[in-house]
Design an enzyme around this catalytic site. Structure first.
Site, short mmCIF file in Angstrom:
data_model
loop_
_atom_site.label_atom_id
_atom_site.label_comp_id
_atom_site.label_asym_id
_atom_site.label_seq_id
_atom_site.Cartn_x
_atom_site.Cartn_y
_atom_site.Cartn_z
N SER A 1 9.74 143.54 -16.29
CA SER A 1 9.70 143.27 -14.84
C SER A 1 9.31 144.52 -14.06
O SER A 1 8.72 144.42 -12.98
CB SER A 1 11.04 142.72 -14.36
OG SER A 1 12.11 143.56 -14.75
N LYS B 1 20.91 143.88 -12.40
CA LYS B 1 21.84 142.75 -12.43
C LYS B 1 23.31 143.18 -12.41
O LYS B 1 24.19 142.35 -12.15
CB LYS B 1 21.56 141.89 -13.66
CG LYS B 1 20.19 141.25 -13.70
CD LYS B 1 19.98 140.23 -12.61
CE LYS B 1 18.66 139.48 -12.78
NZ LYS B 1 18.47 138.44 -11.76
#
Length: 311
Positions: free
Chosen positions: A268, A43
């Site tokens: 994830s 991110k």
């Protein structure tokens, strides 16, 4: 190279062969270690790109009060970038955030606004977005980043993540496996890589209980994958196959990464490994799989690693 700030350290993450996790030799699995970005996750890339483009074009100024709905990692990335540029930032979070991520956000100076009411899909995403809308409506200086629909999110991966993969690969890949939440990573990376590798098979990894690809809604505890609504960035035409993974499978795969490859990665990352296990019987001999490990495991010690008996 000496950088002017930590933001210059974002990107150029290494790619490793997961030889110990996938030792048969029939299939080669390559993983890009995005958790090595300075903010701890993939991110960092869209956070930097969105804020810098906003500053460049005057959409974001020193008076702007950034606000975003986040499960943790994007909030941390925004807080880090905002700190460098002296911009106010508030993270709208929910109870699923890991204690470590919450502590990091606070130490980076982010404002914290937590929603506690689940939405109709059994998650918190719609509740967080509703709260963001309230904040923006009540403050003319507030600006919603909107990672779910902001084209700059996928552009960061089109311009950087995919280019790095293409630069690093010695031979064309056959399959790209990406965990899906906002859709920015899979859309941006797949669009650019398809230009270079037209026959690339793109696999989206979603969690059971997420509704991104039309599955029935259900409870989800692990942040960073899945959503209780379909993000606007999702382009179904780019995705050839969807693999749904359970949370126990994600956790078990995180432990496999740790014990066999020495990689301590987040949920994830476990999701893409669990999905790759499912894909193996369907792949031809000699297939080359490329995947991304999005975030660090240290932030999920309380949530992921004790779940299968680690102390």
């Amino acid at each position: 190279m000496i950088h002017d700030s930590i933001l210059g350290c974002i990107g150029r993450t290494p790619v490793v062969r997961l030889n110990r996790l996938f030792p048969t030799g029939d299939v080669e699995v390559l993983a890009k270690l995005e958790f090595l970005n300075p903010g701890g996750s993939i991110k960092d890339r869209p956070a930097k790109h969105i804020i810098e483009q906003g500053l460049r074009h005057g959409v974001i100024t020193s008076r702007t009060k950034l606000v975003e709905s986040t499960s943790g990692n994007f909030g941390i990335a925004l807080a880090m970038v905002s700190r460098i540029y002296g911009i106010n930032f508030t993270a709208v979070i929910d109870p699923n955030i890991s204690p470590a991520n919450l502590a990091i956000l606070r130490n980076l100076g982010a404002g914290i606004d937590m929603v506690t009411t689940q939405d109709s899909a059994g998650g918190y995403l719609n509740s967080r977005i509703s709260r963001v809308a309230e904040i923006v409506a009540g403050d003319p200086d507030a600006f919603w980043i909107n990672q779910y629909a902001n084209e700059l999110n996928q552009a960061a991966h089109y311009l950087e993540t995919a280019e790095e993969i293409i630069d690093d690969l010695e031979e064309p890949p056959d399959v790209l496996v990406v965990a899906v939440s906002t859709g920015g990573t899979i859309v941006g990376t797949a669009r650019r890589m398809r230009m270079e590798y037209p026959n690339l098979i793109v696999v989206g990894v979603d969690s059971v209980g997420s509704v991104i690809f039309g599955g029935p809604p259900g409870p989800r505890r692990l942040p960073g994958i899945g959503a209780s609504r379909r993000p606007e960035l999702i382009d179904l035409g780019l995705i050839d196959r969807v693999v749904h993974v359970t949370e126990p499978d994600c956790i078990a795969a995180c432990h496999d990464l740790l014990t066999k490859e020495g990689i301590l990665a987040g949920a994830s990352s476990g999701a893409v490994i669990a999905a790759t296990y499912q894909l193996l019987p369907l792949l031809p001999e000699g297939a080359r799989v490329v995947t991304l490990l999005p975030d660090r495991g240290e932030r999920y010690l309380d949530l992921v690693f004790p779940a299968v008996g680690y102390s």
